[in-house]
Design a protein around this motif. Sequence first.
Motif, PDB file in Angstrom:
ATOM      1  N   GLY A  34      64.573  38.352  67.686  1.00 32.61           N
ATOM      2  CA  GLY A  34      63.157  39.029  67.442  1.00 32.61           C
ATOM      3  C   GLY A  34      62.876  39.196  65.885  1.00 32.61           C
TER       4      GLY A  34
ATOM      5  N   ASN B  31      53.674  39.073  65.795  1.00 31.76           N
ATOM      6  CA  ASN B  31      54.654  39.311  66.797  1.00 31.76           C
ATOM      7  C   ASN B  31      54.698  37.980  67.708  1.00 31.76           C
TER       8      ASN B  31
ATOM      9  N   PRO C 226      65.213  40.448  71.477  1.00 32.55           N
ATOM     10  CA  PRO C 226      63.928  41.302  71.406  1.00 32.55           C
ATOM     11  C   PRO C 226      63.651  42.139  72.660  1.00 32.55           C
TER      12      PRO C 226
ATOM     13  N   GLN D  66      58.576  35.054  72.611  1.00 30.09           N
ATOM     14  CA  GLN D  66      59.791  34.488  72.813  1.00 30.09           C
ATOM     15  C   GLN D  66      59.768  33.215  73.596  1.00 30.09           C
TER      16      GLN D  66
END
Length: 248
Positions: A49, A30, A78, A33
Motif C-alpha cells: 500500500g 490512492n 493494502p 492494487q
Amino acid sequence: MMETVMTKDYIREMTYASKILYMENHNDINNGQISYRDKDSESIWIRKGFLGWEETTEQDFIQIDYDGNRLEGEGPIPSEWPLHTEIYRARNDVNCIIHSHPPYSMIFSATSLDLRPITHDATPIMNTARFTLTTNTVTNPNIAAEVAQALGSSNTMLLKNHGIVSVGKSIPETVCWATVLENACRMQLIAESTGVPYSWTEGHEIKMKSKIIYGSTAIREYWAYWCRKADRQFGTNEPFVTGGETNG
C-alpha cells in the motif's frame, strides 16, 4: 528466501504492469492494487500500500494468505486485500486482479449509461459488471464477497463512484482489460459530451472485432509494446517481455 521468490516471472510482470498502468493514466493519490495467485500455496502476492504505480519495484510485493496474514515481504498490506482474496475464492479461472481508479471509468461508474462499443476498446468487455452496493473502499470480506458475486463471470467491473476491477488468467490479459475499459469509458463520455447522435458497433461485428483485435496473439503483442514503452520511459536496463494464457 525473499530474494529467491522475487525472481519469479510474475513478480517482474506485476512490476511492469504497475508502470504500464501509470502510463495508461490509472494513477491517482490512492493508486489501487495488483495481485497474483500463488499456485503453489493458498496465498497471493499483492503490491504493498501507499505506493505510486510508477514507483513499484520487484521488492514492493507482499505474500499474504486468504485471511490477510503476512507470509513474506515488507511494507503495509493494502486495506482492500479482501477484494482480491474473495474474487480468487469465487473464480478458479482468475490468476491476476487489478483494482485501480482511472478517471473516466470513475466518472462512467457514476452514470447509468450502458457501455457501448463506440471504438474497438469495448468489444471484448461488453459484459462489464457493475457494483452499486457501496461507493466506499472494499475492506470488509463480506462486502468483498458481494463484489465477487456481482462480478460473476465477467473480466471487468465498474465500482460505483470508486474505480474498476479487471481479472484474467494472466497478467498481460488483466492489464489489457483494465486498459480497454478506461479507453472505452473515455471515448463514450467524449461522444456523449458532443450533444449530437453517435453510432456504435452492433451485432456479430462485436464478437468479430473482439476475436481479431483482442485474441491471444494480439494481447501478447500489446503487452510487448507496453513493456518496451515502460523500458523507454523508466530506463529499465533489462527488457522483459513474457505472457501467459489469454482468452483469445
